[in-house]
Design an enzyme around this catalytic site. Structure first.
Site, mmCIF file in Angstrom:
data_model
loop_
_atom_site.group_PDB
_atom_site.id
_atom_site.type_symbol
_atom_site.label_atom_id
_atom_site.label_comp_id
_atom_site.label_asym_id
_atom_site.label_seq_id
_atom_site.Cartn_x
_atom_site.Cartn_y
_atom_site.Cartn_z
ATOM 1 N N TRP A 193 0.834 -1.214 0.000
ATOM 2 C CA TRP A 193 0.000 0.000 0.000
ATOM 3 C C TRP A 193 0.862 1.255 0.000
ATOM 4 O O TRP A 193 0.401 2.339 -0.303
ATOM 5 C CB TRP A 193 -0.948 0.007 1.205
ATOM 6 C CG TRP A 193 -0.270 0.234 2.556
ATOM 7 C CD1 TRP A 193 0.823 -0.423 3.039
ATOM 8 C CD2 TRP A 193 -0.647 1.187 3.565
ATOM 9 N NE1 TRP A 193 1.150 0.044 4.302
ATOM 10 C CE2 TRP A 193 0.263 1.030 4.646
ATOM 11 C CE3 TRP A 193 -1.652 2.137 3.672
ATOM 12 C CZ2 TRP A 193 0.184 1.799 5.817
ATOM 13 C CZ3 TRP A 193 -1.726 2.892 4.843
ATOM 14 C CH2 TRP A 193 -0.818 2.728 5.894
ATOM 15 N N ASP A 194 2.145 1.082 0.322
ATOM 16 C CA ASP A 194 3.092 2.198 0.339
ATOM 17 C C ASP A 194 2.971 3.020 -0.949
ATOM 18 O O ASP A 194 3.077 4.239 -0.938
ATOM 19 C CB ASP A 194 4.544 1.680 0.434
ATOM 20 C CG ASP A 194 4.786 0.755 1.615
ATOM 21 O OD1 ASP A 194 3.851 0.048 2.017
ATOM 22 O OD2 ASP A 194 5.919 0.732 2.119
ATOM 23 N N LYS B 38 2.310 -0.021 16.476
ATOM 24 C CA LYS B 38 3.469 0.144 15.586
ATOM 25 C C LYS B 38 3.334 1.504 14.897
ATOM 26 O O LYS B 38 4.267 2.264 14.756
ATOM 27 C CB LYS B 38 3.442 -0.986 14.553
ATOM 28 C CG LYS B 38 4.646 -1.106 13.683
ATOM 29 C CD LYS B 38 4.502 -2.333 12.768
ATOM 30 C CE LYS B 38 5.673 -2.488 11.831
ATOM 31 N NZ LYS B 38 5.467 -3.539 10.824
ATOM 32 N N GLN B 39 2.146 1.782 14.431
ATOM 33 C CA GLN B 39 1.792 3.114 13.926
ATOM 34 C C GLN B 39 0.306 3.283 14.238
ATOM 35 O O GLN B 39 -0.412 2.297 14.361
ATOM 36 C CB GLN B 39 2.066 3.250 12.431
ATOM 37 C CG GLN B 39 1.271 2.306 11.548
ATOM 38 C CD GLN B 39 1.624 2.485 10.085
ATOM 39 O OE1 GLN B 39 2.384 1.722 9.525
ATOM 40 N NE2 GLN B 39 1.045 3.492 9.469
ATOM 41 N N GLU C 66 0.231 -2.957 12.518
ATOM 42 C CA GLU C 66 0.375 -4.415 12.449
ATOM 43 C C GLU C 66 0.659 -5.057 13.804
ATOM 44 O O GLU C 66 0.856 -6.265 13.888
ATOM 45 C CB GLU C 66 1.473 -4.768 11.441
ATOM 46 C CG GLU C 66 1.045 -4.428 10.022
ATOM 47 C CD GLU C 66 2.150 -4.607 9.001
ATOM 48 O OE1 GLU C 66 3.324 -4.644 9.394
ATOM 49 O OE2 GLU C 66 1.813 -4.687 7.801
HETATM 50 C C1 BGC Z 1 4.696 -1.636 7.576
HETATM 51 C C2 BGC Z 1 3.707 -1.690 6.435
HETATM 52 C C3 BGC Z 1 4.454 -1.421 5.135
HETATM 53 C C4 BGC Z 1 5.599 -2.390 4.965
HETATM 54 C C5 BGC Z 1 6.425 -2.115 3.741
HETATM 55 C C6 BGC Z 1 5.805 -2.649 7.308
HETATM 56 O O1 BGC Z 1 6.750 -2.592 8.318
HETATM 57 O O2 BGC Z 1 4.056 -1.921 8.788
HETATM 58 O O3 BGC Z 1 2.712 -0.714 6.629
HETATM 59 O O4 BGC Z 1 3.571 -1.519 4.081
HETATM 60 O O5 BGC Z 1 6.444 -2.311 6.090
HETATM 61 O O6 BGC Z 1 7.017 -0.855 3.796
#
Ligand code: BGC
Length: 750
Positions: A336-337, A572-573, A476
């Site tokens: 999704w980045d 985590k976020q 996450e």
């Molecule tokens: C993040 C995800 C992200 C992925 C790739 C993970 O650590 O939690 O949101 O999409 O890294 O950058």
């Protein structure tokens, strides 16, 4: 325009070999090459990657971006001493990446163990014009005496992805005692790559060639006088069967023809052509900031350099990997980045690139529909991680826990479904910024409808309401929860958008309306805080200070099992902060503050995507000091001191977030419901910020200081913009207005 900054490596250190190999990587969206030294170091991960060139070695392995044969490595012998900075001494050392041209330069003086000094200058660039072209040049000057120089270099197919070999060598040849060529095929036979190289060497040098153990090597030696340079210029042409003009017949010959045409032009001219293309890119998008902290400009230039380097604009079947083309982290997969953190930059600087990134999803619709169906749903469930085919590529298991010997299952593929709505959000953002009806008719509406159908089928009925169960939001650390605020609101938005664009399909309209009426949308509590999911408030909190000081390292997982973290208020976020960023109109100013205050102390910021978004939301709360701190910390995700933070590649999304923080956070340039809004709130440290952007076919240049806003348009076509909450219609080519202060003054203490 003030001059572009450069990125300097302050000194040679074996401890930061990989950090700088990542930060200084070359890229043109087609190829990416880690900035590894010519001479090999066992600790340095070498890497060259081609966008979309993936391979899965076996059914039990994960598809990965193939690390291609190495063309940059050189074994250098000077008067019998093997050149390495780990022996002898480094008398002088400079290395810099020139953002203006993409050229990487290293100049050093090495005192060999025999006491003799040599000056070595290495230059290289990947062409921004001819995407298959890589040029490098090495000049060795003995400073104390004449010298014997021997350089061995070629095409080294012993390169692997951490030991995993993906390529068969199908042929290696030397043509006319000059041109080296290696042809390789992925083990499953699906893709091919051909590499042709030529080394221009001094006239009196002797050459020999050999092929052994997957290495095709040219061995070149000569004698050079004191103070004179032994120069080797290596030109390589790298192309693959993914190229649009790929034809099997005469393929390898065409590679050689292309190489020869380039060689005739020479390093300097090829560099000048490439630099000219870079100049156009900078012209189109550079953010210039006058700041008390020079590193702010550096961070912005760094971010934009990598945004260009990582973005495949040549093929809409490719998208941007989580580490761009700079390393093997996340196996080169797409998350999704791309839609949420990277696409907005392109949308505002080169909208056709944003269209292309969305087209990647459109081409992969079949895979997303198959995934939905396989799981008993309808519509399109895009894979959490994808590569070329559009199938789900998320590894089933994470790294092994070496104490238990067990592997932790990765739940994202099964439940991290918000990506579906993020794609719809990005389709809408594209449509708002461009009004591109053509795209909507051909691709956009289908994407909106298929993603909406997924949500409609995924909802479960509970007491007459619709709920979304067993999901993972962007955070996450909290898995398998019901009614995640981020997911529910984004899903609602997704279905709303699809309904807005739905035409005659009555059946779909009925289902969409019913979904919108009955979907449970979590409401703020009495303190205006939105609960992240159904059970979040009931979970205990712990003191996170020691984990916050080690942000980005996931240190919490060394002390607690994931299942334990899941049962606490540990993020985590922060999903609700992310939601406030994505759909700002859902929040009143009070709610924005209340949610930032509630969630930030519970957030470790272990995700590289976290800080910049917090910074933007803090700026929207007019907490400029806090916002600036977040932004600066976000700038350090790759640029900071922590040497291992980017070993396996750049945090691609974090570079997009640096741009977002400046443009959406401090300048306050956002799009809401089809209209452009501007609410500047510059940090105290910034005197001004200026950048070009596109809006609905118009090219504009915006300059903001604490006192004034200046907007220059390329035409006198009227345009509407909300400036500090007031609707303004601009007809003139240059428009100036004072900053009234509603966006800049309020500072709330924390
Ligand atoms: C993040 C995800 C992200 C992925 C790739 C993970 O650590 O939690 O949101 O999409 O890294 O950058």
């Amino acid at each position: 325009m003030n001059t572009l900054t450069r990125l300097n490596e302050p000194q040679f250190s074996p401890h930061t070999l990989n950090k700088y190999a990542t930060l200084m990587a070359a890229g043109n969206g087609y190829l990416g090459i880690r900035a590894c030294h010519e001479e090999a170091y066992t600790d340095q991960t070498r890497g060259m990657y081609l966008a979309g060139f993936y391979h899965r070695a076996s059914a039990t392995e994960t598809t990965e971006l193939v690390n291609l044969p190495d063309v940059l490595q050189m074994r250098i012998e000077l008067d019998g001493e093997i050149f390495t900075l780990l022996s002898g001494s480094v008398v002088d050392y400079q290395r810099e990446l020139d953002f203006a041209s993409g050229e990487l330069r290293r100049c050093l003086v090495w005192r060999a163990p025999n006491g003799k000094r040599y000056q070595i200058e290495c230059l290289r660039f990947l062409s921004a014009v001819q995407l298959s072209l890589l040029c490098s040049r090495i000049a060795i000057t003995p400073l104390d005496d004449e010298a014997d120089v021997t350089i061995s270099t070629g095409i080294d197919a012993t390169q692997t992805n951490s030991g995993r070999q993906h390529l068969d060598e199908t042929s290696v040849r030397v043509f006319e005692q000059r041109y080296l060529q290696g042809c390789y095929r992925t083990l499953d036979g699906s893709n091919e790559v051909v590499i042709s190289s030529f080394c221009a060497v001094p006239a009196n040098a002797s050459n020999s060639f050999y092929a052994k153990n997957r290495r095709l090597t040219q061995h070149c030696s000569g004698r050079v006088a004191k103070g004179e340079a032994f120069v080797l210029v290596k030109t390589s042409w790298i192309s693959s069967s993914l190229d649009k003009d790929y034809r099997a017949e005469r393929w390898s010959e065409r590679s050689l023809d292309n190489l020869m045409t380039c060689i005739e032009r020479g390093y300097e001219q090829l560099l000048a052509e490439s630099a000219e293309r870079w100049a156009q890119m900078w012209q189109r998008s550079r953010v210039v900031v006058e700041s008390k902290n020079p590193q702010d400009q550096q961070a912005l230039d760094f971010a934009l350099y990598h945004l260009f380097a990582m973005t495949p604009t040549h093929n809409e079947r490719c998208s941007i990997a989580a580490k761009g083309l700079t390393g093997e982290g996340y196996k080169g997969h797409i998350f999704w980045d791309t839609e949420v953190f990277l696409l907005p930059f392109h949308l505002m600087t080169q909208p056709e690139v944003a269209r292309q990134l969305l087209s990647y999803r459109w081409h992969n619709l079949a895979g997303a529909q198959a995934k939905a169906q396989k799981n008993g749903w309808q519509g399109a469930l895009f894979p959490w991680e994808s590569a070329w085919s559009g199938e789900e590529e998320t590894p089933e298991f994470a790294a092994i826990n070496i104490r238990t010997g067990l592997r932790q299952k990765v739940a994202s593929a099964a439940a991290e479904h918000h990506l579906v709505a993020d794609i719809a959000w990005a389709v809408d953002a594209y449509y708002q910024a461009t009004g591109d009806e053509n795209f909507m008719q051909q691709r956009g509406i289908t994407l909106l409808r298929e993603t909406a159908r997924f949500w409609i089928s995924r909802a479960v009925e509970v007491d007459g309401k619709l709920e979304l169960h067993d999901v993972i939001g962007p955070d996450e650390y909290t898995e398998h929860i019901n009614n995640n605020a981020y997911t529910n609101y984004l899903a609602f938005h997704n279905v709303e958008l699809a309904l807005r664009h739905a035409s005659q399909d009555q059946d779909f309209k009925r289902q969409a309306e019913d979904f919108l009426q009955r979907l449970w949308l979590p409401q703020p509590d009495h303190q205006q805080v939105l609960e992240q999911d159904d059970t979040f408030f009931s979970k205990p909190t712990i003191d996170l200070s020691r984990y916050k000081t080690q942000q980005g390292t996931q240190a919490i997982l060394l002390d607690y099992a994931r299942a334990e973290v899941n049962e606490m208020q540990i993020l985590k976020q922060a999903d609700v902060v992310m939601l406030a960023y994505m759909l700002p109109w859902l929040f009143t100013p009070e709610q924005l503050e209340a949610n930032l205050d509630y969630y930030e102390p519970r957030t470790i910021h272990d995700s590289s995507l976290s800080k910049a978004i917090h910074g933007i939301v803090a700026a929207r709360c007019h907490r400029l000091e806090q916002a600036y701190q977040f932004w600066q910390q976000a700038c350090l995700i790759d640029l900071g001191d922590e040497p291992h933070s980017c070993d396996d590649g750049i945090h691609a999304a974090a570079t997009g977030a640096i741009w977002l923080g400046a443009v959406q956070g401090f300048v306050g340039l956002t799009v809401e419901k089809g209209e452009l809004h501007l609410t500047p709130r510059l940090p105290q440290e910034w005197r001004s910020v200026s950048f070009p952007f596109c809006w609905q076919g118009e090219r504009l240049q915006l300059t903001v200081t604490h006192q004034q806003i200046t907007l220059r348009k390329a035409s006198v076509r009227p345009m509407t913009i909300w400036i500090e909450q007031e609707r303004v219609v601009i007809t003139e080519a240059e428009f100036c207005t004072p900053v009234t202060g509603s966006g800049t003054t309020k500072e709330v203490s924390q």
